[in-house]
Design a protein around this motif. Structure first.
Motif, mmCIF file in Angstrom:
data_model
loop_
_atom_site.group_PDB
_atom_site.id
_atom_site.type_symbol
_atom_site.label_atom_id
_atom_site.label_comp_id
_atom_site.label_asym_id
_atom_site.label_seq_id
_atom_site.Cartn_x
_atom_site.Cartn_y
_atom_site.Cartn_z
ATOM 1 N N CYS A 52 8.024 -6.084 -10.102
ATOM 2 C CA CYS A 52 6.513 -5.949 -9.938
ATOM 3 C C CYS A 52 6.009 -7.073 -8.852
ATOM 4 O O CYS A 52 5.215 -6.794 -7.909
ATOM 5 C CB CYS A 52 6.130 -6.302 -11.234
ATOM 6 S SG CYS A 52 6.297 -4.862 -12.426
ATOM 7 N N THR A 53 6.528 -8.379 -9.115
ATOM 8 C CA THR A 53 6.048 -9.324 -7.976
ATOM 9 C C THR A 53 6.689 -9.133 -6.706
ATOM 10 O O THR A 53 6.172 -9.400 -5.665
ATOM 11 C CB THR A 53 6.424 -10.759 -8.683
ATOM 12 O OG1 THR A 53 7.763 -10.826 -8.905
ATOM 13 C CG2 THR A 53 5.584 -11.198 -9.687
ATOM 14 N N GLY A 54 7.964 -8.562 -6.692
ATOM 15 C CA GLY A 54 8.651 -8.531 -5.352
ATOM 16 C C GLY A 54 8.286 -7.200 -4.516
ATOM 17 O O GLY A 54 9.005 -7.032 -3.417
ATOM 18 N N ALA A 55 7.522 -6.255 -5.222
ATOM 19 C CA ALA A 55 7.213 -5.003 -4.569
ATOM 20 C C ALA A 55 5.808 -4.881 -4.349
ATOM 21 O O ALA A 55 5.066 -4.134 -3.709
ATOM 22 C CB ALA A 55 7.876 -4.054 -5.106
ATOM 23 N N GLY A 56 4.922 -5.566 -5.340
ATOM 24 C CA GLY A 56 3.322 -5.535 -5.445
ATOM 25 C C GLY A 56 3.028 -4.304 -6.193
ATOM 26 O O GLY A 56 2.113 -3.545 -5.738
ATOM 27 N N VAL A 57 3.644 -4.028 -7.095
ATOM 28 C CA VAL A 57 3.056 -2.875 -8.208
ATOM 29 C C VAL A 57 2.986 -3.387 -9.580
ATOM 30 O O VAL A 57 3.660 -4.267 -10.086
ATOM 31 C CB VAL A 57 4.102 -1.670 -8.173
ATOM 32 C CG1 VAL A 57 4.519 -1.046 -6.924
ATOM 33 C CG2 VAL A 57 5.640 -2.154 -8.660
ATOM 34 N N GLY A 58 1.947 -2.780 -10.082
ATOM 35 C CA GLY A 58 1.797 -3.375 -11.500
ATOM 36 C C GLY A 58 2.740 -2.886 -12.578
ATOM 37 O O GLY A 58 3.378 -1.753 -12.442
ATOM 38 N N PRO A 59 3.063 -3.683 -13.693
ATOM 39 C CA PRO A 59 3.797 -3.261 -14.767
ATOM 40 C C PRO A 59 3.699 -2.019 -15.430
ATOM 41 O O PRO A 59 4.494 -1.353 -15.805
ATOM 42 C CB PRO A 59 4.033 -4.347 -15.722
ATOM 43 C CG PRO A 59 2.757 -5.280 -15.464
ATOM 44 C CD PRO A 59 2.425 -5.039 -13.923
ATOM 45 N N GLY A 60 2.368 -1.710 -15.571
ATOM 46 C CA GLY A 60 1.850 -0.436 -16.053
ATOM 47 C C GLY A 60 2.558 0.813 -15.374
ATOM 48 O O GLY A 60 2.449 2.087 -15.791
ATOM 49 N N TYR B 87 0.764 -1.191 0.149
ATOM 50 C CA TYR B 87 0.009 0.015 0.025
ATOM 51 C C TYR B 87 0.995 1.337 -0.058
ATOM 52 O O TYR B 87 0.652 2.184 -0.521
ATOM 53 C CB TYR B 87 -1.123 -0.052 1.251
ATOM 54 C CG TYR B 87 -1.968 -1.084 1.125
ATOM 55 C CD1 TYR B 87 -3.276 -0.513 0.157
ATOM 56 C CD2 TYR B 87 -1.983 -2.344 1.422
ATOM 57 C CE1 TYR B 87 -4.203 -1.518 -0.149
ATOM 58 C CE2 TYR B 87 -2.987 -3.130 1.349
ATOM 59 C CZ TYR B 87 -4.093 -2.857 0.482
ATOM 60 O OH TYR B 87 -5.264 -3.646 0.114
ATOM 61 N N LEU B 88 2.060 1.235 0.727
ATOM 62 C CA LEU B 88 2.843 2.431 0.884
ATOM 63 C C LEU B 88 3.254 2.759 -0.471
ATOM 64 O O LEU B 88 3.130 3.990 -0.981
ATOM 65 C CB LEU B 88 4.058 1.853 1.891
ATOM 66 C CG LEU B 88 5.245 3.103 2.234
ATOM 67 C CD1 LEU B 88 5.835 2.666 3.567
ATOM 68 C CD2 LEU B 88 6.082 3.178 0.980
#
Ligand code: IMP
Length: 427
Positions: free
Chosen positions: A248-256, A205-206
């Motif tokens: 993306c997988t290791g931080a939880g953000v989308g590739p876009g 979330y951060l």
């Protein structure tokens, strides 16, 4: 640009720390997304060297949020040692945030790593013996303990008891190693938990909130493309995904949400551990580069294997991570050489191949196809504009960029922050 990923394009130790440190100055948030304390970054600030293992390089700047994402494996003892070492040197670590979803690396992972390496015999990987592989094995086997569990004494006690019983069986019965006692480990790790508690947060979330607010986020890769579990020289790889997709997988953000990917490339090649390395120099030139570049491991102190720059590797890294720009490091190490070789293809069974082979059998048999460049025999460490580099150095770099199909963005000519040529602003 608000989100940039910086990755290693070779076998690690490309000098990512220096590049990340430079970009961290402009970032609001700096994130590690894979690996653990197998990584080792050296950052030089005002002639003082800082050796970072788990802490993101942004920690050296005031007011940057530093994140260890869910894809990182956290050895509590190691991170606390690093935090305390920084505090002793007057560095404020209060902006560090550790993901609740990150895995906890425990002493049995380290012992398992040692035991498995010994048991592999001639098939050994040459791991850092920090327990990284076994910790990721537990994650995938879905018996890992996460930071969120460590923060809950009851949950942690139950999971540790369960895991330790199984690990002791494995260590004693399969490997003839010493078992661990439950109570002292529980007590020690509950104490570590309290020291870590102020740093723990839901970093997914951060990070997404920071990106939504338009803050500048820097994703700092550890290890490198050829050490990637899927895309590297398997099995001589680490157990995570250091490539750009891993952010993306290791931080939880989308590739876009990612704006740019920068690949760090050392002006020559090094490798630690086992596995084929086509441009490796087994002659005096290899020793010359090792000595000039002080090529000894930050984590293990092992002498690194040294060789000529392999543009096929950089091209491959460009593809698997979608590189937008290259950051060349340690060009100055080549300053004294009479001539320099660049590998632009491989010869295998009488045919030229340009792709990086998946088969290690093939990779160990290929012969590099070199183009030779005149050395520049000039001190480049004072150069601050690309056009002021010697023509021979530019010819070498431009040919690399051409073969790799990725433009040049940064050239580093020394360890200090100011010894950097910026051709393109990244953020
Ligand atoms: P592990 O990550 O300790 O399991 O080691 C697996 C392989 O990755 C070994 O060949 C290590 O030497 C290599 N390795 C892991 N971390 C780094 C790094 O930060 N730089 C270079 N090599 C690394």
């Amino acid at each position: 640009m608000s989100a940039i990923i910086v990755i290693g394009s070779q076998w690690g130790d490309e000098g990512k720390g220096k590049v990340v440190d430079y970009l961290a100055e402009q970032a609001n948030v700096v994130v590690r997304y894979s690996g653990g304390n197998n990584a080792g970054h050296t950052v030089v600030v005002k002639d003082e060297a800082y050796k970072l293992q788990l802490l993101p390089s942004g920690i050296l700047y005031k007011g940057k949020t530093c994140v260890l994402g869910n894809g990182v494996v956290i050895d509590p003892e190691a991170i606390l040692k690093e935090i305390n070492g920084m505090k002793e040197r007057g560095i404020d670590t209060s902006s560090l945030r550790i993901s609740t979803r990150a895995q906890v690396l425990l002493p049995y992972h380290r012992r398992q790593d040692e035991a498995e390496e010994t048991a592999r015999g001639e098939f050994k990987i040459g791991t850092t013996k920090r327990g990284i592989g076994p910790c990721y094995m537990d994650k995938v086997a879905r018996c890992g303990i996460r930071i969120v569990d460590l923060m809950d004494p009851e949950e942690f006690a139950a999971k540790l008891k369960h895991n330790l019983t199984a690990k002791n069986e494995l260590l004693v019965k399969l490997y003839g190693a010493e078992p661990f006692e439950y109570e002292p480990m529980l007590k020690q790790y509950l104490a570590f938990a309290e020291q870590l508690r102020p740093y723990v947060a839901d970093t997914t979330y951060l990070l997404n909130d920071a990106l939504d607010k338009g803050e500048k986020v820097l994703f700092e890769g550890a290890q490198a493309t050829l050490l990637d579990l899927d895309h590297g020289t398997y099995p001589y790889v680490t157990s995570s995904n250091p490539i750009a997709g891993g952010a993306c997988t290791g931080a939880g953000v989308g590739p876009g949400k990612i704006d740019k990917v920068v690949g760090v490339v050392k002006a020559y090649t090094t490798r630690v551990g086992e596995g084929p390395f086509p441009t490796e120099l087994h002659c005096a030139m290899g020793d010359t580069i090792r000595e000039a570049g002080h090529e000894f491991g930050t984590v293990t102190g092992r002498p690194r294997r040294c060789g000529w720059l392999d543009a096929c590797i950089v091209k491959y890294a460009g593809q698997v991570s979608g590189l937008d720009a290259l950051a060349i490091t340690r060009l100055d190490i080549l300053d004294g050489l009479d001539s320099i070789k660049l590998c632009v293809g491989y010869l295998y069974n009488g045919e030229i191949i340009k792709e990086y082979p998946a088969s290690l059998k093939v990779l160990s048999k290929v012969e590099p196809v070199y183009e030779e460049f005149a050395g520049w025999k000039t001190d480049t460490t004072k150069v601050r504009r690309y056009e002021d580099l010697p023509a021979a150095a530019r010819a070498y770099l431009e040919r690399l960029s051409e073969v790799a199909g990725v433009r040049l963005g940064i050239v580093s000519v020394g360890p200090n922050r100011e010894e950097t040529i910026i051709m393109e602003e990244m953020f």
